[in-house]
Design an enzyme around this catalytic site. Structure first.
Site, short mmCIF file in Angstrom:
data_model
loop_
_atom_site.label_atom_id
_atom_site.label_comp_id
_atom_site.label_asym_id
_atom_site.label_seq_id
_atom_site.Cartn_x
_atom_site.Cartn_y
_atom_site.Cartn_z
N HIS A 19 0.84 -1.21 0.00
CA HIS A 19 0.00 0.00 0.00
C HIS A 19 0.88 1.26 0.00
O HIS A 19 0.66 2.18 -0.80
CB HIS A 19 -0.91 -0.04 1.24
CG HIS A 19 -1.80 1.17 1.42
ND1 HIS A 19 -3.17 1.09 1.39
CD2 HIS A 19 -1.49 2.48 1.64
CE1 HIS A 19 -3.67 2.31 1.58
NE2 HIS A 19 -2.67 3.17 1.74
N GLU A 20 1.88 1.29 0.89
CA GLU A 20 2.75 2.47 1.00
C GLU A 20 3.66 2.61 -0.23
O GLU A 20 3.92 3.71 -0.70
CB GLU A 20 3.59 2.42 2.28
CG GLU A 20 2.79 2.28 3.58
CD GLU A 20 1.65 3.28 3.74
OE1 GLU A 20 1.73 4.38 3.17
OE2 GLU A 20 0.67 2.96 4.42
NI NI Z 1 -2.58 5.25 2.12
#
Ligand code: NI
Length: 188
Positions: free
Chosen positions: A147-148
């Site tokens: 996600h990051e």
């Molecule tokens: Ni985010």
């Protein structure tokens, strides 16, 4: 007057602010400013009950993110880990097996998506001490990593979900509470 050691909470850029859609640039030198930035990102992440945050989300177009999984009201079943800063990451291998999990994003408040992610990844990155490492991440932490990492490419989780797999935060919270209750009853 602000001292150097004072923690600061940073403003979070929301979806629609151009930096969220820009590709971040590598960190060339880890200096005092970089260290203060990562420390403030960790403090900010904790303050808003996040399990990760990327530099573009705090208006810095650098390849830096924080992994900081711990159980909290936004992610009640998250595993506990010591928050760590990841600099100039590169995902070098991905498991073919994928799994969907509910994700939210500090830059996109109010919604959750059921996002497919690789269940494990191998990544190379630099620590805040300047050491290049290669590590395998699995489970929930691997999902946060992906996600990051997406944030550093200008991508957000809604790019990766079927629109039918998006729900509101309120319904997600209701669902999670119900599930937790069920598992507690089951344990009795
Ligand atoms: Ni985010």
């Amino acid at each position: 007057m602000k001292t150097k050691t004072e923690k600061r909470f940073l403003h979070i850029a929301q979806l629609g602010v151009p930096i969220i859609r820009k590709r971040a640039i590598p960190v060339k030198k880890i200096d005092e400013e970089t260290k203060i930035l990562t420390r403030d990102m960790i403090a900010t992440c904790k303050e808003v009950e996040g399990v990760g945050i990327a530099a573009p989300q705090v208006f810095q177009g650098l390849q830096i993110f924080i992994l900081a999984s711990y159980p909290n009201p936004r992610y009640p079943t998250a595993p506990k880990m010591k928050p760590m800063a990841v600099l100039n990451p590169k995902i070098v291998a991905r498991s073919s097996e994928m799994e969907k999990g509910w994700e939210g994003c500090l830059s996109i408040p109010g919604i959750r998506g059921f996002v497919p992610r690789h269940i494990s990844i191998t990544a190379e990155y630099t620590t805040i001490e300047g050491i290049r490492q290669k590590k395998i991440f699995t489970g929930f932490v691997a999902k946060i990593f992906q996600h990051e990492y997406d944030h550093l490419q200008g991508h957000v989780f809604v790019d990766r979900v079927d629109t039918k797999d998006i729900i509101t935060e309120a319904i997600y919270q209701k669902m999670t509470r119900k599930l937790l209750k069920k598992s507690i009853t089951h344990l009795k």
